[in-house]
Design an enzyme around this catalytic site. Structure first.
Site, PDB file in Angstrom:
ATOM      1  CG  ASP A  76      -2.043  -0.962   1.158  1.00  0.00           C
ATOM      2  OD1 ASP A  76      -2.337  -1.411   0.034  1.00  0.00           O
ATOM      3  OD2 ASP A  76      -2.623  -1.275   2.206  1.00  0.00           O
ATOM      4  CG  PHE A  77       0.323   6.082  -0.776  1.00  0.00           C
ATOM      5  CD1 PHE A  77       1.325   6.693  -1.517  1.00  0.00           C
ATOM      6  CD2 PHE A  77      -0.352   6.840   0.175  1.00  0.00           C
ATOM      7  CE1 PHE A  77       1.657   8.024  -1.313  1.00  0.00           C
ATOM      8  CE2 PHE A  77      -0.037   8.166   0.378  1.00  0.00           C
ATOM      9  CZ  PHE A  77       0.971   8.763  -0.359  1.00  0.00           C
TER      10      PHE A  77
END
Length: 322
Positions: A76-77
């Protein structure tokens, strides 16, 4: 092949400060910075891991791929830590085979807020589905909650490492090992325990203080991909230490992290569902009660099984904008 030493950093990400923790002819493992996307087609994304790799290794970029590099999986970012990059098509295929056979081992560190977790270890087994509630697009939820569609079995092992305070709030530092690969699995499971990850603006409760930290406190600590040619294995430094973040003040050690990492390195790989054993010896699961047995091997793969594996892999590697 070689492991590359590195030290954790809390400096903002930049094109220059890409950290490499493993490098061979066929693979790189990078220690991804938090709040850096792996790749993006958006012009506004001035910093991505793909751009960092092109800056550091322009000679390794493959013109036959859209981004120049083949990412074996996703983070994830907001998540930092170990991410594997295949440097050629054959290497990417061998890594894909390990993911498809569920032979990849991952372990994450997290700081969890709202009181101390009382059990020293547990298996979290809430089924996870997509959230169809208005205003919650691109998020996941546990079975039984309003708007939860198509929930699927999900398992996470949790081991408590330390208790302490983060900015004055009681927090537990934990090691998490996903035994399935649902989107946002660790974040959803932690939230379902009423102990959301510190800094998780998506799954933290509105009344909490998850907007206080500068990042989400989830880090991919350990990664092992036992391909037939080589065992890609990397352990990144622990970023959740007081010397790097003065807000974190641990006061009780429940389980030393280095002992658990030794367990991950020393135990045996799960047997592949196809083909022969891989070249390295490590662990699929941390020791602890409540662990399901590994899935039985099947001599042939049906079309239904292949479709199921591809669906699993797409969920494992899906990165969503939060």
């Amino acid at each position: 092949m070689r492991a590359v030493s590195t030290t954790p950093t809390m400096e903002p990400g930049s094109v220059e400060n890409l950290s490499i923790v493993y490098q061979s002819r066929d693979f790189l493992v990078v220690n991804k910075h938090w709040d850096v996307r792996i790749d993006s087609k958006m012009w506004r994304e001035t910093l991505t891991l793909q751009k960092q790799l092109r800056h550091r290794f322009p000679e390794l970029a493959d013109p036959n791929t859209y981004y120049g590099f083949r990412f074996c999986h996703q983070l994830d970012f907001s998540t930092s830590g170990a991410l594997c990059v295949a440097l050629n098509k054959a290497a990417a295929g061998s890594a894909y085979k390990c993911f498809k056979e569920r032979r990849v081992t991952k372990a994450y560190l997290a700081l969890q807020v709202r009181g101390y977790i009382q059990e020293s270890r547990m298996t979290i087994s809430y089924a996870i589905g997509r959230n169809s509630t208005e205003g919650r697009a691109h998020t996941m939820c546990i079975e039984g909650t309003q708007g939860c569609e198509n929930p699927k079995p999900s398992l996470t092992e949790l081991v408590v490492l330390e208790h302490g305070l983060y900015a004055g709030d009681p927090v537990s530092k934990v090691l998490l090992q996903p035994l399935t690969g649902r989107t946002h699995q660790l974040r959803v499971h932690c939230s379902a325990l009423s102990h959301p990850i510190v800094g998780d603006l998506t799954y933290g409760q509105a009344s909490g203080r998850e907007d206080q930290p500068f990042r989400m406190m989830l880090h991919a600590l350990y990664l092992r991909i036992p391909t037939e040619a080589e065992c890609v294995e990397a352990c990144t430094p622990d970023p959740f230490v007081p010397t790097l973040d003065a807000c974190w003040n641990p006061h009780t050690v429940v389980q030393p992290l280095d002992q658990l990492v030794q367990v991950l390195r020393a135990a045996h790989d799960p047997k592949p569902t196809e083909g022969g054993p891989g070249p390295c010896s490590s662990s699929m699961c941390l020791p602890g009660p409540g662990r399901p047995p590994p899935p039985p091997a099947s001599p042939t793969e049906t079309e239904a099984q292949r479709a199921s594996c591809l669906q699993w892999l797409s969920e494992w590697t899906l990165e969503l904008d939060n």
